[in-house]
Design a protein around this motif. Sequence first.
Motif, PDB file in Angstrom:
ATOM      1  N   PRO A  16       0.810  -1.217   0.000  1.00  0.00           N
ATOM      2  CA  PRO A  16       0.000   0.000   0.000  1.00  0.00           C
ATOM      3  C   PRO A  16       0.845   1.269   0.000  1.00  0.00           C
ATOM      4  N   SER A  17       2.055   1.190   0.525  1.00  0.00           N
ATOM      5  CA  SER A  17       2.928   2.367   0.494  1.00  0.00           C
ATOM      6  C   SER A  17       3.321   2.724  -0.934  1.00  0.00           C
ATOM      7  N   LEU A  18       3.376   1.735  -1.800  1.00  0.00           N
ATOM      8  CA  LEU A  18       3.669   2.000  -3.207  1.00  0.00           C
ATOM      9  C   LEU A  18       2.428   2.422  -3.984  1.00  0.00           C
ATOM     10  N   ALA A  19       1.274   1.886  -3.625  1.00  0.00           N
ATOM     11  CA  ALA A  19       0.054   2.159  -4.388  1.00  0.00           C
ATOM     12  C   ALA A  19      -0.616   3.477  -4.007  1.00  0.00           C
ATOM     13  N   LEU A  20      -0.576   3.853  -2.733  1.00  0.00           N
ATOM     14  CA  LEU A  20      -1.316   5.027  -2.281  1.00  0.00           C
ATOM     15  C   LEU A  20      -0.903   6.345  -2.937  1.00  0.00           C
ATOM     16  N   PRO A  21       0.392   6.657  -3.099  1.00  0.00           N
ATOM     17  CA  PRO A  21       0.712   7.946  -3.728  1.00  0.00           C
ATOM     18  C   PRO A  21       0.161   8.074  -5.147  1.00  0.00           C
ATOM     19  N   GLY A  22       0.269   7.019  -5.927  1.00  0.00           N
ATOM     20  CA  GLY A  22      -0.276   7.065  -7.286  1.00  0.00           C
ATOM     21  C   GLY A  22      -1.789   7.175  -7.294  1.00  0.00           C
ATOM     22  N   LEU A  23      -2.441   6.468  -6.377  1.00  0.00           N
ATOM     23  CA  LEU A  23      -3.890   6.531  -6.287  1.00  0.00           C
ATOM     24  C   LEU A  23      -4.356   7.927  -5.864  1.00  0.00           C
ATOM     25  N   THR A  51       0.008   2.540  10.553  1.00  0.00           N
ATOM     26  CA  THR A  51      -1.019   2.608  11.596  1.00  0.00           C
ATOM     27  C   THR A  51      -1.947   1.405  11.523  1.00  0.00           C
ATOM     28  N   LEU A  52      -2.373   1.049  10.331  1.00  0.00           N
ATOM     29  CA  LEU A  52      -3.243  -0.114  10.180  1.00  0.00           C
ATOM     30  C   LEU A  52      -2.522  -1.400  10.566  1.00  0.00           C
ATOM     31  N   TYR A  53      -1.238  -1.485  10.240  1.00  0.00           N
ATOM     32  CA  TYR A  53      -0.457  -2.660  10.625  1.00  0.00           C
ATOM     33  C   TYR A  53      -0.395  -2.784  12.145  1.00  0.00           C
ATOM     34  N   ALA A  76      -5.665  -5.829  17.413  1.00  0.00           N
ATOM     35  CA  ALA A  76      -6.732  -6.755  17.041  1.00  0.00           C
ATOM     36  C   ALA A  76      -6.242  -8.190  16.884  1.00  0.00           C
ATOM     37  N   LEU A  77      -4.927  -8.373  16.874  1.00  0.00           N
ATOM     38  CA  LEU A  77      -4.309  -9.700  16.731  1.00  0.00           C
ATOM     39  C   LEU A  77      -4.746 -10.420  15.460  1.00  0.00           C
ATOM     40  N   VAL A  78      -4.839  -9.666  14.379  1.00  0.00           N
ATOM     41  CA  VAL A  78      -5.188 -10.212  13.072  1.00  0.00           C
ATOM     42  C   VAL A  78      -3.926 -10.180  12.219  1.00  0.00           C
ATOM     43  N   PRO A  79      -3.445 -11.344  11.794  1.00  0.00           N
ATOM     44  CA  PRO A  79      -2.208 -11.338  10.987  1.00  0.00           C
ATOM     45  C   PRO A  79      -2.467 -10.791   9.585  1.00  0.00           C
TER      46      PRO A  79
END
Length: 161
Positions: free
Chosen positions: A112-119, A141-143, A150-153
Amino acid sequence: MKITLDRIKNQNTCSAVILLCFSVALYVLIIPREVPRPNISISRAMPPDFFPNCITILLGILSSIFLIGSLRDNASNEKDVKHKGFIRFVLATSFFFVYLFFIHWIGWIIAPSLALPGLMRAFGSKRWIINIMAAVLVPLTLYIFFEKIALVPLPRGILFN
């Protein structure tokens, strides 16, 4: 075929009603029946229906706002609607599929760090500093939220396993 603002307003109203009905059906019928909820929770993890319910409530709120906005009577001139929205849709869909491809290989933090700026640029944001900061801080932050609280891998990617 000439696309007028009145026609788009009618389509927006129909779309908002369909989304609102869908969110109600999800919340009342589908999620309670299809997502099993254990009676006793022995782990610190959130129940399995927590995120589907949150997303469904958010969908209901946003579709209600969409419905109210589409019903508002704006005095508008008959104008041709530009195809800028279609181009943005194609760009967003392209970024999404590239993201899906890369998340398998490089994991959650980097994809997402690569996709977000272009989006963000495709949707008109011209402030590169803000785009880059968001591209770093939002996935991080989401990670932290999903992995630590939330202990969601989340996917780590083939390259980092």
